[in-house]
Design an enzyme around this catalytic site. Structure first.
Site, PDB file in Angstrom:
ATOM      1  N   GLU A 116       0.800  -1.225   0.000  1.00 16.98           N
ATOM      2  CA  GLU A 116       0.000   0.000   0.000  1.00 16.98           C
ATOM      3  C   GLU A 116       0.839   1.284   0.000  1.00 16.98           C
ATOM      4  O   GLU A 116       0.360   2.338   0.404  1.00 16.98           O
ATOM      5  CB  GLU A 116      -0.951  -0.006   1.189  1.00 16.98           C
ATOM      6  CG  GLU A 116      -2.034  -1.074   1.065  1.00 16.98           C
ATOM      7  CD  GLU A 116      -3.195  -0.822   2.003  1.00 16.98           C
ATOM      8  OE1 GLU A 116      -4.266  -0.444   1.518  1.00 16.98           O
ATOM      9  OE2 GLU A 116      -3.017  -0.980   3.225  1.00 16.98           O
ATOM     10  N   HIS A 135      -0.634   5.577   7.595  1.00 13.34           N
ATOM     11  CA  HIS A 135      -1.793   4.746   7.252  1.00 13.34           C
ATOM     12  C   HIS A 135      -1.975   3.738   8.371  1.00 13.34           C
ATOM     13  O   HIS A 135      -1.039   3.009   8.705  1.00 13.34           O
ATOM     14  CB  HIS A 135      -1.571   4.035   5.919  1.00 13.34           C
ATOM     15  CG  HIS A 135      -2.603   2.968   5.659  1.00 13.34           C
ATOM     16  ND1 HIS A 135      -3.959   3.225   5.704  1.00 13.34           N
ATOM     17  CD2 HIS A 135      -2.494   1.637   5.390  1.00 13.34           C
ATOM     18  CE1 HIS A 135      -4.625   2.111   5.458  1.00 13.34           C
ATOM     19  NE2 HIS A 135      -3.754   1.133   5.273  1.00 13.34           N
ATOM     20  N   HIS A 137      -5.013   1.102  10.718  1.00 18.16           N
ATOM     21  CA  HIS A 137      -6.296   0.383  10.746  1.00 18.16           C
ATOM     22  C   HIS A 137      -6.876   0.447  12.157  1.00 18.16           C
ATOM     23  O   HIS A 137      -7.471  -0.532  12.613  1.00 18.16           O
ATOM     24  CB  HIS A 137      -6.096  -1.080  10.350  1.00 18.16           C
ATOM     25  CG  HIS A 137      -5.351  -1.315   9.077  1.00 18.16           C
ATOM     26  ND1 HIS A 137      -4.535  -2.400   8.867  1.00 18.16           N
ATOM     27  CD2 HIS A 137      -5.307  -0.588   7.921  1.00 18.16           C
ATOM     28  CE1 HIS A 137      -4.019  -2.356   7.643  1.00 18.16           C
ATOM     29  NE2 HIS A 137      -4.454  -1.258   7.057  1.00 18.16           N
ATOM     30  N   HIS A 205     -11.699  -0.486   6.122  1.00 20.75           N
ATOM     31  CA  HIS A 205     -10.245  -0.662   6.042  1.00 20.75           C
ATOM     32  C   HIS A 205      -9.516   0.121   7.154  1.00 20.75           C
ATOM     33  O   HIS A 205      -8.987  -0.469   8.085  1.00 20.75           O
ATOM     34  CB  HIS A 205      -9.796  -0.227   4.641  1.00 20.75           C
ATOM     35  CG  HIS A 205      -8.353  -0.399   4.348  1.00 20.75           C
ATOM     36  ND1 HIS A 205      -7.850  -0.363   3.074  1.00 20.75           N
ATOM     37  CD2 HIS A 205      -7.280  -0.569   5.168  1.00 20.75           C
ATOM     38  CE1 HIS A 205      -6.533  -0.529   3.124  1.00 20.75           C
ATOM     39  NE2 HIS A 205      -6.167  -0.658   4.373  1.00 20.75           N
TER      40      HIS A 205
END
Ligand SMILES: [Zn+2]
Length: 275
Positions: A116, A135, A137, A205
């Site tokens: 990613e 990023h 989760h 996500h």
């Protein structure tokens, strides 16, 4: 694009060999994976803070075995640095790799990469103000990406979300996928959804959070997680909720967002690097 005389010679030879199939040669030249030249050694302080960013977010429970942090290269605006594919708590300076905006590694040395990385690349491409991207989760934020309840600022520490947190639904543009931002096209769509905001939720996500420095992107990730928890608690209590007014949030931002997280940054870093 820089073409070495060697590859040019090879291409010309290939074109001749293909006896007139010039287009095939050109296609191959441009489609071949590029290994970009390095922009040079990054500022040691940047490297130190980037490693700390990974470890802090792991220690704070925002990152688990997944998720990543990156920083724009201090010597080249079109390069960024992030770890090889590795659990954030284990990241050291030797795991960091330089990338171009197409997600090509300068020197991967055979190491596997985060699939990613395109989240980071495409955000840096369209947001010159952004110098760090996270990023994650975090379980606390996921509900706000899958319901109609918008994530809103509950307290002064989360004033950076005063103008809203958009939700990116990968299904709308790409149909049924594995949910991952694993190429430039998906990264571009995510960056578009982010717009000029501080964070973008990714439906089913997680979230991408940006900042003008590593401490700001990391600090925002921590307080976004806390804000989501507080908002869920407030909703569970029932009754009316008074959110920060956009004007209150703006005044907080105008005053210098949480003093750029300088005070907690030193503490978070000391604790995370002592382990
Ligand atoms: Zn992810």
């Amino acid at each position: 694009m820089v073409i070495s005389s060697n590859s040019m010679t090879n291409t010309i030879a290939r074109r001749s060999f293909l006896a007139g199939s010039v287009l095939a040669g050109v296609h191959r030249l441009f489609a071949a994976p590029q290994t970009p030249q390095t922009a040079g050694l990054a500022d040691p302080k940047l490297i130190e803070d980037l490693v700390a960013g990974y470890r802090i977010l792991a220690q704070q429970g925002v990152l688990d075995g997944f998720g990543h942090v990156s920083a724009r290269h201090n010597r080249a605006a079109e390069r960024f640095i992030m770890s090889r594919s590795l659990a954030p708590e284990l990241v050291t300076a030797t795991d960091l790799i330089e990338f171009d905006f197409d997600g090509n590694a300068v020197d991967a040395k055979g190491r596997s990469l985060y699939s990613e990385r395109f989240i980071h690349a495409e955000i840096y491409r369209v947001r010159p103000d952004v110098r760090a991207v996270v990023h994650n989760h975090a379980a606390s934020v996921v509900p706000f990406g899958v319901t109609t309840v918008p994530l809103r600022p509950m307290y002064h520490m989360a004033a950076f979300i005063g103008n809203g947190v958009p939700v990116f639904d990968i299904r709308k543009s790409f149909g049924m996928t594995d949910m991952l931002i694993s190429d430039s096209k998906k990264g571009r769509a995510l960056a578009e959804a982010l717009g000029n905001k501080a964070a973008v939720l990714m439906r089913g996500h997680g979230v991408a959070v940006v900042g003008s420095t590593i401490p700001i992107a990391v600090g925002r990730s921590i307080y976004l997680d806390l804000n989501a928890k507080i908002q869920a608690q407030a909703i569970a209590l029932g009754g009316n909720i008074t959110y920060l007014d956009p004007q209150e949030a703006q005044k907080m931002m105008d005053g210098g967002e949480n003093r750029a997280y300088e005070r907690p940054w030193e503490l978070w870093k000391a604790k995370a690097m002592a382990k």
